[in-house]
Motif scaffolding. Sequence first.
Motif, PDB file in Angstrom:
ATOM      1  N   LEU A  15       9.584   7.455  -4.889  1.00  0.00           N
ATOM      2  CA  LEU A  15       8.176   7.819  -5.004  1.00  0.00           C
ATOM      3  C   LEU A  15       7.817   8.809  -3.900  1.00  0.00           C
ATOM      4  CD1 LEU A  15       6.742   4.226  -5.622  1.00  0.00           C
ATOM      5  CD2 LEU A  15       7.583   5.882  -7.311  1.00  0.00           C
ATOM      6  N   THR A  16       7.416   9.991  -4.269  1.00  0.00           N
ATOM      7  CA  THR A  16       7.053  11.031  -3.303  1.00  0.00           C
ATOM      8  C   THR A  16       5.590  11.393  -3.479  1.00  0.00           C
ATOM      9  OG1 THR A  16       7.792  12.762  -4.829  1.00  0.00           O
ATOM     10  CG2 THR A  16       9.389  11.958  -3.215  1.00  0.00           C
ATOM     11  N   GLY A  17       4.871  11.437  -2.373  1.00  0.00           N
ATOM     12  CA  GLY A  17       3.445  11.751  -2.432  1.00  0.00           C
ATOM     13  C   GLY A  17       2.800  11.823  -1.067  1.00  0.00           C
ATOM     14  N   HIS A  18       3.375  11.107  -0.093  1.00  0.00           N
ATOM     15  CA  HIS A  18       2.852  11.160   1.273  1.00  0.00           C
ATOM     16  C   HIS A  18       3.414  12.389   1.987  1.00  0.00           C
ATOM     17  CE1 HIS A  18       0.707   7.325   1.538  1.00  0.00           C
ATOM     18  NE2 HIS A  18       1.669   6.808   0.783  1.00  0.00           N
ATOM     19  N   THR A  19       2.617  12.945   2.889  1.00  0.00           N
ATOM     20  CA  THR A  19       3.054  14.106   3.663  1.00  0.00           C
ATOM     21  C   THR A  19       3.509  13.730   5.062  1.00  0.00           C
ATOM     22  OG1 THR A  19       0.775  14.527   4.381  1.00  0.00           O
ATOM     23  CG2 THR A  19       1.533  15.651   2.379  1.00  0.00           C
ATOM     24  N   ASP A  20       3.448  12.437   5.386  1.00  0.00           N
ATOM     25  CA  ASP A  20       3.918  11.941   6.678  1.00  0.00           C
ATOM     26  C   ASP A  20       4.478  10.539   6.451  1.00  0.00           C
ATOM     27  OD1 ASP A  20       4.439  11.767   9.408  1.00  0.00           O
ATOM     28  OD2 ASP A  20       2.478  12.563   9.984  1.00  0.00           O
ATOM     29  N   GLY A  21       4.864   9.854   7.525  1.00  0.00           N
ATOM     30  CA  GLY A  21       5.533   8.568   7.395  1.00  0.00           C
ATOM     31  C   GLY A  21       4.716   7.521   6.657  1.00  0.00           C
ATOM     32  N   VAL A  22       5.412   6.691   5.878  1.00  0.00           N
ATOM     33  CA  VAL A  22       4.786   5.560   5.186  1.00  0.00           C
ATOM     34  C   VAL A  22       4.762   4.377   6.145  1.00  0.00           C
ATOM     35  CG1 VAL A  22       4.950   3.952   3.244  1.00  0.00           C
ATOM     36  CG2 VAL A  22       5.538   6.368   2.924  1.00  0.00           C
ATOM     37  N   THR A  23       3.582   3.815   6.371  1.00  0.00           N
ATOM     38  CA  THR A  23       3.413   2.763   7.369  1.00  0.00           C
ATOM     39  C   THR A  23       3.249   1.370   6.773  1.00  0.00           C
ATOM     40  OG1 THR A  23       1.039   3.234   7.371  1.00  0.00           O
ATOM     41  CG2 THR A  23       2.387   4.343   9.048  1.00  0.00           C
ATOM     42  N   CYS A  24       2.799   1.262   5.522  1.00  0.00           N
ATOM     43  CA  CYS A  24       2.586  -0.059   4.934  1.00  0.00           C
ATOM     44  C   CYS A  24       2.651   0.021   3.411  1.00  0.00           C
ATOM     45  CB  CYS A  24       1.251  -0.669   5.382  1.00  0.00           C
ATOM     46  SG  CYS A  24      -0.144   0.464   5.370  1.00  0.00           S
ATOM     47  N   LEU A  25       3.082  -1.087   2.811  1.00  0.00           N
ATOM     48  CA  LEU A  25       3.238  -1.202   1.366  1.00  0.00           C
ATOM     49  C   LEU A  25       2.739  -2.569   0.914  1.00  0.00           C
ATOM     50  CD1 LEU A  25       6.938   0.066   1.084  1.00  0.00           C
ATOM     51  CD2 LEU A  25       4.923   1.347   0.304  1.00  0.00           C
ATOM     52  N   SER A  26       2.188  -2.624  -0.294  1.00  0.00           N
ATOM     53  CA  SER A  26       1.749  -3.909  -0.821  1.00  0.00           C
ATOM     54  C   SER A  26       1.708  -3.856  -2.343  1.00  0.00           C
ATOM     55  CB  SER A  26       0.360  -4.267  -0.278  1.00  0.00           C
ATOM     56  OG  SER A  26      -0.065  -5.522  -0.756  1.00  0.00           O
ATOM     57  N   PHE A  27       2.404  -4.813  -2.995  1.00  0.00           N
ATOM     58  CA  PHE A  27       2.345  -4.942  -4.445  1.00  0.00           C
ATOM     59  C   PHE A  27       1.103  -5.737  -4.841  1.00  0.00           C
ATOM     60  CE2 PHE A  27       6.994  -4.178  -4.331  1.00  0.00           C
ATOM     61  CZ  PHE A  27       7.089  -3.250  -5.360  1.00  0.00           C
ATOM     62  N   ALA A  28       0.446  -5.307  -5.931  1.00  0.00           N
ATOM     63  CA  ALA A  28      -0.635  -6.094  -6.506  1.00  0.00           C
ATOM     64  C   ALA A  28      -0.056  -7.391  -7.069  1.00  0.00           C
ATOM     65  CB  ALA A  28      -1.334  -5.299  -7.609  1.00  0.00           C
ATOM     66  N   PRO A  29      -0.835  -8.474  -7.090  1.00  0.00           N
ATOM     67  CA  PRO A  29      -0.296  -9.759  -7.572  1.00  0.00           C
ATOM     68  C   PRO A  29       0.183  -9.712  -9.008  1.00  0.00           C
ATOM     69  CG  PRO A  29      -2.685  -9.859  -7.250  1.00  0.00           C
ATOM     70  CD  PRO A  29      -2.223  -8.602  -6.624  1.00  0.00           C
ATOM     71  N   GLN A  30      -0.367  -8.815  -9.821  1.00  0.00           N
ATOM     72  CA  GLN A  30       0.090  -8.686 -11.200  1.00  0.00           C
ATOM     73  C   GLN A  30       1.437  -7.985 -11.285  1.00  0.00           C
ATOM     74  OE1 GLN A  30      -2.803  -7.730  -9.979  1.00  0.00           O
ATOM     75  NE2 GLN A  30      -4.485  -8.663 -11.114  1.00  0.00           N
ATOM     76  N   GLY A  31       1.869  -7.312 -10.202  1.00  0.00           N
ATOM     77  CA  GLY A  31       3.164  -6.649 -10.153  1.00  0.00           C
ATOM     78  C   GLY A  31       3.208  -5.274 -10.768  1.00  0.00           C
ATOM     79  N   ASP A  32       2.086  -4.796 -11.284  1.00  0.00           N
ATOM     80  CA  ASP A  32       2.102  -3.509 -11.973  1.00  0.00           C
ATOM     81  C   ASP A  32       1.672  -2.341 -11.098  1.00  0.00           C
ATOM     82  OD1 ASP A  32      -0.459  -4.546 -11.825  1.00  0.00           O
ATOM     83  OD2 ASP A  32      -1.125  -3.564 -13.678  1.00  0.00           O
ATOM     84  N   LEU A  33       1.094  -2.636  -9.935  1.00  0.00           N
ATOM     85  CA  LEU A  33       0.630  -1.587  -9.036  1.00  0.00           C
ATOM     86  C   LEU A  33       1.250  -1.774  -7.657  1.00  0.00           C
ATOM     87  CD1 LEU A  33      -3.213  -1.450  -9.809  1.00  0.00           C
ATOM     88  CD2 LEU A  33      -1.386  -0.090 -10.838  1.00  0.00           C
ATOM     89  N   LEU A  34       1.489  -0.658  -6.985  1.00  0.00           N
ATOM     90  CA  LEU A  34       1.956  -0.663  -5.607  1.00  0.00           C
ATOM     91  C   LEU A  34       1.014   0.219  -4.808  1.00  0.00           C
ATOM     92  CD1 LEU A  34       4.146  -1.251  -3.382  1.00  0.00           C
ATOM     93  CD2 LEU A  34       5.237   0.892  -4.126  1.00  0.00           C
ATOM     94  N   ALA A  35       0.543  -0.295  -3.670  1.00  0.00           N
ATOM     95  CA  ALA A  35      -0.274   0.502  -2.762  1.00  0.00           C
ATOM     96  C   ALA A  35       0.564   0.893  -1.561  1.00  0.00           C
ATOM     97  CB  ALA A  35      -1.507  -0.282  -2.313  1.00  0.00           C
ATOM     98  N   SER A  36       0.453   2.147  -1.155  1.00  0.00           N
ATOM     99  CA  SER A  36       1.149   2.615   0.039  1.00  0.00           C
ATOM    100  C   SER A  36       0.164   3.330   0.943  1.00  0.00           C
ATOM    101  CB  SER A  36       2.305   3.561  -0.338  1.00  0.00           C
ATOM    102  OG  SER A  36       1.827   4.725  -0.991  1.00  0.00           O
ATOM    103  N   GLY A  37       0.342   3.153   2.255  1.00  0.00           N
ATOM    104  CA  GLY A  37      -0.498   3.833   3.240  1.00  0.00           C
ATOM    105  C   GLY A  37       0.381   4.566   4.213  1.00  0.00           C
ATOM    106  N   GLY A  38      -0.156   5.629   4.807  1.00  0.00           N
ATOM    107  CA  GLY A  38       0.696   6.427   5.665  1.00  0.00           C
ATOM    108  C   GLY A  38       0.004   7.026   6.865  1.00  0.00           C
ATOM    109  N   ASP A  39       0.816   7.685   7.701  1.00  0.00           N
ATOM    110  CA  ASP A  39       0.305   8.407   8.854  1.00  0.00           C
ATOM    111  C   ASP A  39      -0.563   9.588   8.435  1.00  0.00           C
ATOM    112  OD1 ASP A  39       1.491   6.861  10.896  1.00  0.00           O
ATOM    113  OD2 ASP A  39       3.409   7.878  10.632  1.00  0.00           O
ATOM    114  N   ASP A  40      -0.462  10.001   7.187  1.00  0.00           N
ATOM    115  CA  ASP A  40      -1.258  11.124   6.691  1.00  0.00           C
ATOM    116  C   ASP A  40      -2.678  10.721   6.314  1.00  0.00           C
ATOM    117  OD1 ASP A  40      -0.723   9.651   4.429  1.00  0.00           O
ATOM    118  OD2 ASP A  40       0.317  11.252   3.352  1.00  0.00           O
TER     119      ASP A  40
END
Length: 309
Positions: A15-40
Amino acid sequence: MPQETPNLYTLIFTLTGHTDGVTCLSFAPQGDLLASGGDDGNIIIWDVELGKILHRIIARCVITALAWDPSKWRRRLFVGGADGLLAIVENIEDREPVHSVLTGVRAPVYAIAIDSHTDHLAIGVGSEVHIAKEVSYRKYATFKILPMPPELPSPSKPKEQVDNRVRARSLTFKNFGRELVVAYLNHGVVCWHIGIDSDHDTQRWRISPIHPHQLIGHGALSPDESSVLLSNLSDGLDLYAVGHNHLVMSFKFSSNGGANLPVQVSFVEHGRGILGGSSEGNVHVWGLASTESRQVLEHDGCVVQAVAV
């Protein structure tokens, strides 16, 4: 001839979309979505099945913590940032996080957890750990601040070299929301009994790490709540029995001399295995039946700060 153990994990998408380091990840409880946060400063919501970006949310600060509401009937993502951002994303089409969580503190947010039984929110913000509850629709406010953890005994260090900064690195509710396990950067692991109807919060048990510098990068509680896994900010991961300072098992990975970052750890396979990121660019997977690595997920030398299962 012994059979070769099959790989537990295979690559599906990059999965490519962040322009800087990825700092945290979390799957939704339904398993169909993933949230990612970054230094950007971006929060990206991914479609897990398609491996595509559903939406991008701009937070304008480094994202340090993400946690989905465990309820399967609502989509609510809690967001923490390095500048003190504490917000809720409920409509993933919003451009910015909204509906702030009120703590009365403006400090970096290091960890967030939500209890599935009480709907209470635990927040590691600055040097404090707050417990918040929903006071009106999509509005949370602190109703309790946990005591400061006691200092660790440090016989091997002169007092002037002891780092006493209080930082919650991970938070886990247990016992139907009546207890909170906090892994601190400099103060070991403390299980607090949360006196919901009183001002008395007591320490149930504590783990003092035995590795020399005693620092903790991240922690995870096993599904059966019998073990605590710690990133020791040194040479690997350490497993402790709940409430005991005796080291049960250590899991080592090689180091290339890179940055010693607080990489995340997790239990997998219903507690039969563990995994953790590393500063050497790999994710290591171990089975608890032995200390040997079962699989190494290579990431081209990139630091792996965040993992999610």
